[in-house]
Design a protein around this motif. Structure first.
Motif, PDB file in Angstrom:
ATOM      1  N   VAL A 135     -11.133  53.556 -31.333  1.00  0.00           N
ATOM      2  CA  VAL A 135     -10.515  55.237 -31.897  1.00  0.00           C
ATOM      3  C   VAL A 135     -10.889  55.077 -33.464  1.00  0.00           C
ATOM      4  O   VAL A 135     -11.216  55.546 -33.947  1.00  0.00           O
ATOM      5  CB  VAL A 135      -8.778  54.885 -31.541  1.00  0.00           C
ATOM      6  CG1 VAL A 135      -8.292  55.592 -32.937  1.00  0.00           C
ATOM      7  CG2 VAL A 135      -8.767  54.772 -30.082  1.00  0.00           C
ATOM      8  N   LEU A 141     -11.341  60.865 -33.063  1.00  0.00           N
ATOM      9  CA  LEU A 141      -9.858  60.556 -32.614  1.00  0.00           C
ATOM     10  C   LEU A 141      -9.586  60.052 -34.394  1.00  0.00           C
ATOM     11  O   LEU A 141      -8.368  59.596 -34.367  1.00  0.00           O
ATOM     12  CB  LEU A 141      -9.868  59.356 -31.951  1.00  0.00           C
ATOM     13  CG  LEU A 141     -10.757  59.763 -30.495  1.00  0.00           C
ATOM     14  CD1 LEU A 141     -10.957  58.247 -29.954  1.00  0.00           C
ATOM     15  CD2 LEU A 141      -9.424  60.106 -30.025  1.00  0.00           C
ATOM     16  N   ASN A 142     -10.839  59.864 -35.273  1.00  0.00           N
ATOM     17  CA  ASN A 142     -10.079  59.038 -36.533  1.00  0.00           C
ATOM     18  C   ASN A 142     -10.611  59.530 -37.718  1.00  0.00           C
ATOM     19  O   ASN A 142     -11.333  59.913 -37.791  1.00  0.00           O
ATOM     20  CB  ASN A 142      -9.904  57.480 -36.786  1.00  0.00           C
ATOM     21  CG  ASN A 142      -9.583  57.321 -38.117  1.00  0.00           C
ATOM     22  OD1 ASN A 142      -8.738  57.349 -39.128  1.00  0.00           O
ATOM     23  ND2 ASN A 142      -9.728  55.430 -38.389  1.00  0.00           N
TER      24      ASN A 142
END
Length: 193
Positions: A135, A141-142
């Motif tokens: 992640v 996602l980040n």
């Protein structure tokens, strides 16, 4: 800056691979049983040069020093535009720094220090509560990461860590090999391109 060849890194990984497994938290263990955290000073308390009047475990200070030097080397090369695409990975944080906000650089340093301290035998006093490596390194996602990492970029990052270790007095090839072993163990979740 010194770059390590893949052959050198592979040899160091093979030689030092057995040290990746955490051993006893006892700083009095025999040399063959010492964790990487213990080899970097362990739980001995020393004055924290960044926080007057406070103490820090020597192992944690060692990791923080290498992490901070690595960040400085990467940023310096990004500014000099001599590092290829690594600047794209750190673009969100660099944009903040350019506008005077260094909060997330401090967070990055703390998270990396926590991660390495917790996962190399730092014991109960060192924990990591950040995102997992998949992640953390996926920009979908980040939002703190600018792009996915490829193998060439990760090799370059390992070179920066090696140079930063040397700047902080970590010059023993076996100890550098231990650090490389940890970094190589993270290649699969980090390299996503």
């Amino acid at each position: 800056m010194k770059h390590f060849s893949k052959r050198t890194l592979f040899a160091l990984v093979l030689i030092c691979g057995s040290f990746l497994v955490s051993c006893s938290d006892d700083d009095e263990a025999t040399p063959a049983e010492l964790t990487l955290y213990q080899k970097l000073g362990g739980t001995s308390m020393v004055a924290d040069p960044n926080n007057s009047g406070q103490l820090i475990e020597q192992g944690r200070l060692s990791f923080r020093s290498v992490v901070d030097s690595t960040i400085t080397l990467i940023v310096t090369d990004i500014v000099l535009e001599s590092n290829g695409n690594l600047g794209a990975h750190f673009a969100p944080i660099l944009a903040e720094v350019a506008s005077g906000n260094t909060t997330n650089v401090a967070v990055l340093s703390k998270n990396l220090t926590d991660f390495f301290s917790a996962n190399t035998g730092g014991g109960a006093t060192n924990t990591y509560s950040g995102l997992n490596m998949v992640v953390t390194h996926d920009p979908a996602l980040n939002p703190r990461i600018g792009k996915k990492v490829n193998n060439t970029e990760y090799d370059k990052f390992i070179g920066y860590v090696g140079a930063a270790a040397g700047l902080n007095g970590v010059t023993d090839p076996a100890l550098i090999g231990d650090v490389v072993t940890v970094l190589e163990s993270l290649r699969s979740p980090i390299v996503q391109e």
